[in-house]
Design a protein around this motif. Structure first.
Motif, PDB file in Angstrom:
ATOM      1  N   PRO A 226      12.347  23.386  64.875  1.00  0.00           N
ATOM      2  CA  PRO A 226      12.199  24.620  65.628  1.00  0.00           C
ATOM      3  C   PRO A 226      12.399  25.827  64.729  1.00  0.00           C
ATOM      4  N   LEU A 227      11.653  26.836  65.020  1.00  0.00           N
ATOM      5  CA  LEU A 227      11.753  28.044  64.219  1.00  0.00           C
ATOM      6  C   LEU A 227      13.052  28.768  64.476  1.00  0.00           C
TER       7      LEU A 227
ATOM      8  N   ILE B 134       2.922  31.852  58.932  1.00  0.00           N
ATOM      9  CA  ILE B 134       2.729  30.538  58.311  1.00  0.00           C
ATOM     10  C   ILE B 134       3.517  29.474  59.066  1.00  0.00           C
ATOM     11  N   GLU B 135       4.740  29.810  59.384  1.00  0.00           N
ATOM     12  CA  GLU B 135       5.573  28.830  60.082  1.00  0.00           C
ATOM     13  C   GLU B 135       5.067  28.576  61.491  1.00  0.00           C
ATOM     14  N   LEU B 136       4.708  29.646  62.156  1.00  0.00           N
ATOM     15  CA  LEU B 136       4.261  29.488  63.545  1.00  0.00           C
ATOM     16  C   LEU B 136       2.919  28.778  63.609  1.00  0.00           C
ATOM     17  N   GLN B 137       2.062  29.058  62.633  1.00  0.00           N
ATOM     18  CA  GLN B 137       0.770  28.389  62.638  1.00  0.00           C
ATOM     19  C   GLN B 137       0.966  26.897  62.425  1.00  0.00           C
ATOM     20  N   ALA B 138       1.912  26.574  61.565  1.00  0.00           N
ATOM     21  CA  ALA B 138       2.189  25.156  61.337  1.00  0.00           C
ATOM     22  C   ALA B 138       2.733  24.509  62.602  1.00  0.00           C
ATOM     23  N   GLN B 139       3.469  25.292  63.355  1.00  0.00           N
ATOM     24  CA  GLN B 139       4.090  24.726  64.549  1.00  0.00           C
ATOM     25  C   GLN B 139       3.136  24.704  65.744  1.00  0.00           C
ATOM     26  N   PHE B 140       2.383  25.761  65.913  1.00  0.00           N
ATOM     27  CA  PHE B 140       1.563  25.886  67.125  1.00  0.00           C
ATOM     28  C   PHE B 140       0.079  25.641  66.878  1.00  0.00           C
TER      29      PHE B 140
ATOM     30  N   ARG C 223      -0.217  33.102  71.205  1.00  0.00           N
ATOM     31  CA  ARG C 223       1.159  32.648  71.282  1.00  0.00           C
ATOM     32  C   ARG C 223       1.952  33.096  70.051  1.00  0.00           C
ATOM     33  N   ILE C 224       1.323  32.939  68.911  1.00  0.00           N
ATOM     34  CA  ILE C 224       1.981  33.370  67.677  1.00  0.00           C
ATOM     35  C   ILE C 224       2.274  34.862  67.728  1.00  0.00           C
ATOM     36  N   ALA C 225       1.327  35.616  68.257  1.00  0.00           N
ATOM     37  CA  ALA C 225       1.492  37.071  68.299  1.00  0.00           C
ATOM     38  C   ALA C 225       2.676  37.486  69.164  1.00  0.00           C
ATOM     39  N   THR C 226       3.024  36.649  70.132  1.00  0.00           N
ATOM     40  CA  THR C 226       4.153  37.023  70.982  1.00  0.00           C
ATOM     41  C   THR C 226       5.476  37.003  70.206  1.00  0.00           C
TER      42      THR C 226
ATOM     43  N   THR D 134       6.038  24.023  55.255  1.00  0.00           N
ATOM     44  CA  THR D 134       5.221  23.308  56.208  1.00  0.00           C
ATOM     45  C   THR D 134       4.023  22.784  55.463  1.00  0.00           C
ATOM     46  N   PRO D 135       3.255  21.927  56.106  1.00  0.00           N
ATOM     47  CA  PRO D 135       2.078  21.390  55.426  1.00  0.00           C
ATOM     48  C   PRO D 135       1.233  22.476  54.795  1.00  0.00           C
ATOM     49  N   ASP D 136       0.964  23.490  55.525  1.00  0.00           N
ATOM     50  CA  ASP D 136       0.116  24.538  54.970  1.00  0.00           C
ATOM     51  C   ASP D 136       0.891  25.432  54.022  1.00  0.00           C
ATOM     52  N   SER D 137       2.093  25.693  54.405  1.00  0.00           N
ATOM     53  CA  SER D 137       2.812  26.706  53.659  1.00  0.00           C
ATOM     54  C   SER D 137       3.136  26.263  52.256  1.00  0.00           C
ATOM     55  N   PHE D 138       3.156  24.963  52.054  1.00  0.00           N
ATOM     56  CA  PHE D 138       3.512  24.519  50.726  1.00  0.00           C
ATOM     57  C   PHE D 138       2.526  25.052  49.699  1.00  0.00           C
ATOM     58  N   ILE D 139       1.285  24.765  49.932  1.00  0.00           N
ATOM     59  CA  ILE D 139       0.291  25.274  48.980  1.00  0.00           C
ATOM     60  C   ILE D 139       0.167  26.772  49.109  1.00  0.00           C
ATOM     61  N   ASP D 140       0.349  27.239  50.311  1.00  0.00           N
ATOM     62  CA  ASP D 140       0.203  28.670  50.525  1.00  0.00           C
ATOM     63  C   ASP D 140       1.218  29.458  49.717  1.00  0.00           C
ATOM     64  N   ASP D 141       2.307  28.846  49.421  1.00  0.00           N
ATOM     65  CA  ASP D 141       3.370  29.598  48.802  1.00  0.00           C
ATOM     66  C   ASP D 141       3.279  29.643  47.284  1.00  0.00           C
ATOM     67  N   PHE D 142       2.280  29.010  46.743  1.00  0.00           N
ATOM     68  CA  PHE D 142       2.093  29.176  45.324  1.00  0.00           C
ATOM     69  C   PHE D 142       1.633  30.594  45.045  1.00  0.00           C
ATOM     70  N   PRO D 143       1.906  31.050  43.840  1.00  0.00           N
ATOM     71  CA  PRO D 143       1.447  32.397  43.509  1.00  0.00           C
ATOM     72  C   PRO D 143      -0.058  32.445  43.534  1.00  0.00           C
ATOM     73  N   LEU D 144      -0.556  33.581  43.899  1.00  0.00           N
ATOM     74  CA  LEU D 144      -2.001  33.713  44.006  1.00  0.00           C
ATOM     75  C   LEU D 144      -2.682  33.452  42.670  1.00  0.00           C
ATOM     76  N   ASP D 145      -2.016  33.791  41.616  1.00  0.00           N
ATOM     77  CA  ASP D 145      -2.679  33.644  40.334  1.00  0.00           C
ATOM     78  C   ASP D 145      -2.404  32.291  39.704  1.00  0.00           C
ATOM     79  N   MET D 146      -1.695  31.455  40.430  1.00  0.00           N
ATOM     80  CA  MET D 146      -1.350  30.159  39.881  1.00  0.00           C
ATOM     81  C   MET D 146      -2.590  29.418  39.397  1.00  0.00           C
ATOM     82  N   PHE D 147      -3.642  29.487  40.190  1.00  0.00           N
ATOM     83  CA  PHE D 147      -4.825  28.705  39.894  1.00  0.00           C
ATOM     84  C   PHE D 147      -5.607  29.246  38.705  1.00  0.00           C
ATOM     85  N   ASP D 148      -5.188  30.398  38.246  1.00  0.00           N
ATOM     86  CA  ASP D 148      -5.836  30.911  37.044  1.00  0.00           C
ATOM     87  C   ASP D 148      -5.598  29.989  35.860  1.00  0.00           C
TER      88      ASP D 148
END
Length: 302
Positions: free
Chosen positions: A192-193, A72-78, A84-87, A277-291
């Motif tokens: 930086p990470l 999540i962090e690397l995707q936000a950064q790169f 590259r992330i895989a490295t 990060t922009p993505d990680s914020f929403i990503d970090d909600f619990p999966l069932d939150m939207f229930d």
DNA sequence: AATAATAACAACCGCCGAACT
DNA sequence: GAGTTCGGCGGTTGTTATTAT
């Protein structure tokens, strides 16, 4: 020239490939076919080696919580630079990361889709009947065996305690204006990470002028998660899906979307349990939150 | 238990840049 | 310098496994 073979690899083919790599190293992929060892293209051989046969791969091992956060962090950064992330992720291939991210995006897209009404297909039993009671959150302890759920505990508590304050009014912003404010600071350099995932860190949360449509949310903890500013990319399919709910004329017209006020105003730095990060914020909600999301009003009701 | 939906994984395709001829 | 080949990358699709209904 013999026909090129495609599809799943057989054990014998793997052995031939491994033998070749042992002898010549991971190169000269095309020669494998030209020598008649395999009826696979060089590209196919390379891919098989890189993704499945290479030593020290974590084949069949699910992404750990730390790996997930790293992605999540690397995707936000790169961005989508999977190789590259895989490295940064021992034992993981670009394909692994890519697939993981893709599954995750689909999951989130689905969650978002289910959280907004479909104007073309009016929801059943909404208007006439008494409003449905919100789902009673389970009294069971949240399962903490999943990384997302685990992390969501921290985030949800943080959100419910910090972000529900001072947001008594809901901004109404024309959708057209929202669409026009497309210049999101996604190029903004992220901190930086640091690979010390378990320690608490301070992160600079980039400002996001684009507020997220207001979605009243109730968490497992019984605390409303309201007025969240959920950062997102406009090029993101999730958001496009969201806007896909409206016709073009709606967007050009005066349709208004209830929006949370920008919680970035006047406060750029937030101390968080871990960097969001922009993505990680929403990503970090619990999966069932939207229930527990209350359905938005239909556009006609705005 | 059967079926549908979803997630996870594996592999292919097309594009691009570097190296080679 | 132009054309070709090769390898790497990201996107996409197809298949299999798992979960939900």
């Amino acid at each position: 020239m013999s026909e090129i073979k495609k599809g799943p690899w057989k054990e014998e083919e793997d052995q031939v490939l491994i033998k070749h790599v042992k002898k010549y190293g991971p190169r000269d992929w095309s020669s494998i076919r030209s020598k008649g060892l395999l009826q696979r293209t060089g590209k196919s051989c390379r891919l098989r080696w890189v993704n499945k046969l290479r030593p020290n791969l974590k084949n069949g091992v699910k992404f750990s919580a730390e790996e997930e956060r790293t992605v999540i962090e690397l995707q936000a950064q790169f961005g989508n630079k999977w190789a590259r992330i895989a490295t940064y992720m021992p034992g993981r291939t670009d394909n692994d990361v890519k697939n993981f991210w893709s599954s995750r995006q689909k999951r989130l897209a689905k969650i978002l889709r289910n959280s907004v009404p479909q104007p073309s297909k009016p929801q059943k039993n909404i208007s006439k009947e008494a409003p449905a009671l919100p789902k009673v959150p389970s009294l069971e302890e949240p399962k903490l065996n999943s990384s997302v759920e685990e992390r969501s505990l921290v985030v949800s508590q943080h959100c419910s305690s910090s972000y529900t304050n001072n947001f008594d009014t809901i901004n109404m912003v024309p959708l057209s204006e929202l669409v026009n404010s497309i210049s999101l600071p996604f190029d903004q350099e992220l901190p930086p990470l640091e690979f010390t995932p378990n320690e608490k860190r301070i992160c600079i949360w980039p400002q996001f002028p684009l507020p997220f449509p207001h979605i009243p949310v109730q968490t497992n903890f019984g605390q409303p998660l309201e007025h969240q500013e959920l950062p997102m990319k406009l090029e993101d399919n999730d958001l496009l899906d969201y806007f896909g709910q409206f016709s073009a004329s709606d967007i050009g017209g005066n349709v208004q979307v209830p929006l949370a006020p920008s919680c970035s105003s006047g406060q750029d730095q937030r101390e968080l349990e871990y960097p969001l990060t922009p993505d990680s914020f929403i990503d970090d909600f619990p999966l069932d939150m939207f229930d527990y999301i209350d359905p938005l009003q239909s556009p006609s009701g705005w």
